[in-house]
Write an enzyme that holds these catalytic residues in place. Structure first.
Site, mmCIF file in Angstrom:
data_model
loop_
_atom_site.group_PDB
_atom_site.id
_atom_site.type_symbol
_atom_site.label_atom_id
_atom_site.label_comp_id
_atom_site.label_asym_id
_atom_site.label_seq_id
_atom_site.Cartn_x
_atom_site.Cartn_y
_atom_site.Cartn_z
ATOM 1 N N HIS A 1 0.801 -1.225 0.000
ATOM 2 C CA HIS A 1 0.000 0.000 0.000
ATOM 3 C C HIS A 1 0.836 1.278 0.000
ATOM 4 O O HIS A 1 0.283 2.377 -0.026
ATOM 5 C CB HIS A 1 -0.948 0.002 1.206
ATOM 6 N N HIS B 1 -2.684 -5.637 -6.135
ATOM 7 C CA HIS B 1 -2.896 -6.845 -5.341
ATOM 8 C C HIS B 1 -4.372 -7.221 -5.320
ATOM 9 O O HIS B 1 -5.249 -6.420 -5.629
ATOM 10 C CB HIS B 1 -2.369 -6.658 -3.908
ATOM 11 N N CYS C 1 -14.507 -5.296 3.649
ATOM 12 C CA CYS C 1 -13.529 -5.375 2.563
ATOM 13 C C CYS C 1 -12.206 -5.845 3.143
ATOM 14 O O CYS C 1 -11.969 -5.729 4.339
ATOM 15 C CB CYS C 1 -13.381 -4.042 1.838
ATOM 16 N N HIS D 1 -8.425 -8.452 2.082
ATOM 17 C CA HIS D 1 -7.514 -9.114 1.157
ATOM 18 C C HIS D 1 -7.465 -10.611 1.459
ATOM 19 O O HIS D 1 -7.294 -10.986 2.621
ATOM 20 C CB HIS D 1 -6.100 -8.558 1.314
ATOM 21 N N GLU E 1 -15.127 -9.568 11.349
ATOM 22 C CA GLU E 1 -15.401 -8.158 11.624
ATOM 23 C C GLU E 1 -16.785 -7.929 12.216
ATOM 24 O O GLU E 1 -16.944 -7.093 13.111
ATOM 25 C CB GLU E 1 -15.264 -7.330 10.338
ATOM 26 N N TYR F 1 -8.828 -0.734 -9.705
ATOM 27 C CA TYR F 1 -8.742 0.704 -9.447
ATOM 28 C C TYR F 1 -7.432 1.078 -8.784
ATOM 29 O O TYR F 1 -6.695 0.234 -8.279
ATOM 30 C CB TYR F 1 -9.923 1.195 -8.602
ATOM 31 N N GLU G 1 -4.376 2.475 -2.747
ATOM 32 C CA GLU G 1 -5.107 1.236 -3.028
ATOM 33 C C GLU G 1 -4.995 0.933 -4.514
ATOM 34 O O GLU G 1 -5.692 1.518 -5.335
ATOM 35 C CB GLU G 1 -6.590 1.381 -2.640
ATOM 36 N N GLU H 1 -5.776 -2.013 -6.512
ATOM 37 C CA GLU H 1 -6.429 -3.294 -6.230
ATOM 38 C C GLU H 1 -7.154 -3.881 -7.434
ATOM 39 O O GLU H 1 -7.740 -3.163 -8.240
ATOM 40 C CB GLU H 1 -7.411 -3.136 -5.062
ATOM 41 N N TRP I 1 -12.358 4.180 -1.948
ATOM 42 C CA TRP I 1 -12.752 3.169 -2.929
ATOM 43 C C TRP I 1 -14.252 2.890 -2.946
ATOM 44 O O TRP I 1 -14.742 2.176 -3.811
ATOM 45 C CB TRP I 1 -12.002 1.867 -2.654
#
Length: 197
Positions: free
Chosen positions: A41, A48, A83, A85, A103, A119, A130, A132, A175
């Site tokens: 990042h 990624h 959101c 990874h 979460e 993006y 970001e 991604e 995002w």
């Protein structure tokens, strides 16, 4: 945390945190390597794999979360339901279900793929970027939420009209609108035309 073959390799036996690794991908989403999360990042960012989840209640309202103030990236801003990874070797679908549970304390119902979006969003506040290749998922939230306060500061279910008003007032993640707009066809299919998405 539920243990899967992917997550088992990312927890240490003595309980100390290991470096979190992400999958680096090319423009087609093909895995080309790995990088440590924070390094991926740092400006200008390394492309990624990521995922974004949009869960709705029976009334067609979207579940938003406000990111906890202790988050290293985009703290205190509103964003989509969940959101994150995937770990290297973990499928985006499995990662989306895992992180939603970690979460928010719920397992999504009817979770379905909703396409991908690529993006590049710099975050002016942190200087992080970001870059991604994001896998999108839509589904239902049909259980009581039990948010982890280290991850989630607040939650809200909103209609499309309420979201428009909230978004104008901000702050939202850099995002958010990109992933929401990319997921809209699948969202409309899930919620029906009367929900207004």
């Amino acid at each position: 945390m539920p243990t899967t073959p992917a997550t088992a390799t990312h927890s240490s036996s003595n309980g100390t945190a290991e470096a979190i690794m992400l999958e680096l991908v090319d423009e087609n989403g093909t895995t080309i390597g790995t990088a440590e999360k924070l390094a991926a990042h740092q400006s200008p960012g390394q492309l990624h794999r990521a995922f974004s989840v949009f869960l709705f209640d029976e009334q067609g309202r979207l579940l938003l979360q406000r990111r906890a103030l202790g988050k290293y990236h985009s703290p205190g801003v509103w964003s989509n339901t969940c959101c994150g990874h995937p770990y290297p070797g973990e499928s985006p679908f499995a990662a989306a279900a895992r992180r939603t549970y970690e979460e928010l304390g719920i397992s999504p119902s009817l979770l379905a793929e909703a396409g991908t979006v690529r993006y590049n969003h710099p975050d002016p506040a942190s200087g992080l970027v970001e870059q991604e290749f994001n896998h999108l998922f839509v589904g239902m939230a049909q259980a009581a939420l039990k948010p982890d306060p280290e991850e989630v500061g607040e939650t809200a279910f909103v209609t499309a009209a309420e979201l428009e008003k909230r978004h104008a007032e901000g702050p939202f993640s850099a995002w958010f609108m990109t992933v929401l707009d990319a997921a809209r066809p699948a969202i409309r299919e899930l919620t029906g035309p009367s929900a207004g998405w």
